[in-house]
Design an enzyme around this catalytic site. Structure first.
Site, PDB file in Angstrom:
ATOM      1  N   MET A  32       0.845  -1.202   0.000  1.00 37.00           N
ATOM      2  CA  MET A  32       0.000   0.000   0.000  1.00 37.00           C
ATOM      3  C   MET A  32       0.878   1.249   0.000  1.00 37.00           C
ATOM      4  SD  MET A  32      -3.438  -0.897   2.041  1.00 37.00           S
ATOM      5  CE  MET A  32      -2.848  -0.725   3.693  1.00 37.00           C
ATOM      6  N   GLY A  38      11.134  -2.666   5.310  1.00 39.24           N
ATOM      7  CA  GLY A  38      10.370  -3.923   5.378  1.00 39.24           C
ATOM      8  C   GLY A  38       9.907  -4.323   3.979  1.00 39.24           C
ATOM      9  N   HIS A  39       9.310  -3.356   3.282  1.00 41.02           N
ATOM     10  CA  HIS A  39       8.875  -3.616   1.902  1.00 41.02           C
ATOM     11  C   HIS A  39      10.077  -3.988   1.030  1.00 41.02           C
ATOM     12  CE1 HIS A  39       5.645  -0.617   3.169  1.00 41.02           C
ATOM     13  NE2 HIS A  39       4.920  -1.660   2.798  1.00 41.02           N
ATOM     14  N   LEU A 187       8.978  -2.265  11.493  1.00 42.70           N
ATOM     15  CA  LEU A 187       8.756  -1.187  10.532  1.00 42.70           C
ATOM     16  C   LEU A 187       7.328  -1.273  10.012  1.00 42.70           C
ATOM     17  CD1 LEU A 187      12.122  -1.261   8.559  1.00 42.70           C
ATOM     18  CD2 LEU A 187      11.506   0.076  10.575  1.00 42.70           C
ATOM     19  N   SER A 189       4.330   1.397   7.697  1.00 42.85           N
ATOM     20  CA  SER A 189       4.016   2.701   7.091  1.00 42.85           C
ATOM     21  C   SER A 189       3.369   3.612   8.123  1.00 42.85           C
ATOM     22  CB  SER A 189       3.070   2.514   5.903  1.00 42.85           C
ATOM     23  OG  SER A 189       3.644   1.611   4.998  1.00 42.85           O
TER      24      SER A 189
HETATM   25  P1  AMP Z   1       1.554  -2.874   3.438  1.00 45.71           P
HETATM   26  O1  AMP Z   1       2.080  -1.843   2.498  1.00 45.71           O
HETATM   27  O2  AMP Z   1       1.578  -2.459   4.863  1.00 45.71           O
HETATM   28  O3  AMP Z   1       0.242  -3.462   2.986  1.00 45.71           O
HETATM   29  O4  AMP Z   1       2.597  -4.065   3.362  1.00 45.71           O
HETATM   30  C1  AMP Z   1       2.931  -4.678   2.164  1.00 45.71           C
HETATM   31  C2  AMP Z   1       3.700  -5.938   2.469  1.00 45.71           C
HETATM   32  O5  AMP Z   1       4.873  -5.609   3.206  1.00 45.71           O
HETATM   33  C3  AMP Z   1       2.893  -6.910   3.339  1.00 45.71           C
HETATM   34  O6  AMP Z   1       3.113  -8.239   2.891  1.00 45.71           O
HETATM   35  C4  AMP Z   1       3.463  -6.675   4.713  1.00 45.71           C
HETATM   36  O7  AMP Z   1       3.342  -7.779   5.578  1.00 45.71           O
HETATM   37  C5  AMP Z   1       4.921  -6.401   4.380  1.00 45.71           C
HETATM   38  N1  AMP Z   1       5.553  -5.664   5.469  1.00 45.71           N
HETATM   39  C6  AMP Z   1       5.093  -4.554   6.094  1.00 45.71           C
HETATM   40  N2  AMP Z   1       5.916  -4.210   7.103  1.00 45.71           N
HETATM   41  C7  AMP Z   1       6.916  -5.131   7.120  1.00 45.71           C
HETATM   42  C8  AMP Z   1       8.073  -5.332   7.942  1.00 45.71           C
HETATM   43  N3  AMP Z   1       8.362  -4.525   8.946  1.00 45.71           N
HETATM   44  N4  AMP Z   1       8.877  -6.384   7.658  1.00 45.71           N
HETATM   45  C9  AMP Z   1       8.580  -7.216   6.631  1.00 45.71           C
HETATM   46  N5  AMP Z   1       7.511  -7.089   5.832  1.00 45.71           N
HETATM   47  C10 AMP Z   1       6.681  -6.062   6.076  1.00 45.71           C
END
Ligand code: AMP
Length: 284
Positions: A32, A38-39, A187, A189
């Protein structure tokens, strides 16, 4: 790196790559946006396992059960794109809402076998249907061979695996470890919305989880571990929503703790809801 916002274009790009490289694997990292390390760690893993990596950036309204959360959600597309340019993904797909959901009266149903009724599901009704809805749609567009998801969203990984099995989607789901900052904060967003003081206060999540894991290795019971975790958490200013020791497969709270369990936590730091977890079998 190609930047594409339209469904036909991303499909054409992937098709062209597949035609030239018939045995190549397409890797996919749905996000997103408001990208962080992390991403990027997911993208690095994807680069190792796939030949062409697509990253999507789409703040999916159907998974937000709270309008103000959706409104507040950080959107930093330009910065995201320049970060991706340095991190070697092959294509960025950043669609508008109408590209993803062309039909106004969209309906979506999926039986998640109760996995959506526990943990996050208790507090965010409809959230996981929204997640499945967007991931299924993105899979339909990108048709990846491998898709990468963070264990940061532990329940989401279990639910996506369930969804692809149920729908018969031919994609390998690869769970990736949680990236933390130097002090242990997972980590996210949403961390962008925290003040520097709140970022320090938010460390209580990882402290609580780490204590739970430490007590597990000392042979303490689930009950004792819960009590001790609550004691630690109470020293903070955060508002706890839940801390649960759950089985990795059923996601249900356990009476007897074992290695295939995770400890999951959700709490509000001011207005910002944070989640985290620790896997007892992994060194995270
Ligand atoms: P999001 O943008 O929050 O929907 O996350 C996109 C992807 O990144 C999802 O698969 C999350 O689980 C992964 N993600 C978010 N934060 C982390 C993190 N700190 N470490 C590893 N993967 C992450």
């Amino acid at each position: 790196m190609e930047i594409v916002s339209n469904v036909q274009e991303i499909k054409a790009l992937i098709k062209a790559f597949r035609t030239k490289n018939p045995t190549a694997k397409i890797g996919f990292v749905p996000t997103m946006g408001a990208l962080h390390e992390g991403h990027l760690s997911l993208i690095q893993t994807a680069k190792k396992q796939a030949d062409f990596v697509v990253v999507s950036i789409f703040v999916n309204p159907t998974q937000f059960n709270d309008d103000s959360d959706l409104e507040k959600y950080p959107r930093t597309l330009e910065a995201d794109i320049s970060l991706l340019q340095k991190n070697l993904c092959d294509a960025v797909f950043a669609p508008s809402e109408s590209e993803i959901y062309p039909f106004k009266n969209r309906a979506y149903e999926i039986d998640l076998g109760g996995l959506d009724k526990v943990l996050e599901g208790k507090y965010r009704p409809g959230h996981f249907e929204g997640v499945c809805m967007v991931v299924e749609r993105l899979f339909e567009i990108v048709e990846p061979d491998i898709a990468f998801f963070g264990i940061k969203d532990f329940q989401q990984v279990a639910i996506i695996k369930h969804m692809v099995k149920k729908r018969g989607i031919d994609v390998e789901i690869v769970p990736c470890p949680i990236k933390r900052d130097d002090f242990g904060l997972a980590l996210s967003s949403r961390n962008m919305l925290l003040t520097p003081e709140q970022k320090i206060e938010a460390l209580i999540l990882f402290k609580t989880l780490s204590k739970g894991k430490e007590l597990f290795f000392k042979g303490e019971s689930a009950e004792k571990i819960r009590v001790e975790m609550l004691k630690i958490f109470k020293s903070s200013s955060l508002r706890l929503e839940y801390v649960e020791i759950v089985d990795n497969v059923s996601l249900k709270s356990v009476d007897k703790i074992h290695e295939n369990c995770s400890i999951c936590i959700a709490a509000y730091c001011g207005e910002i809801r944070l989640i985290d977890n620790i896997q007892l079998a992994l060194s995270n």
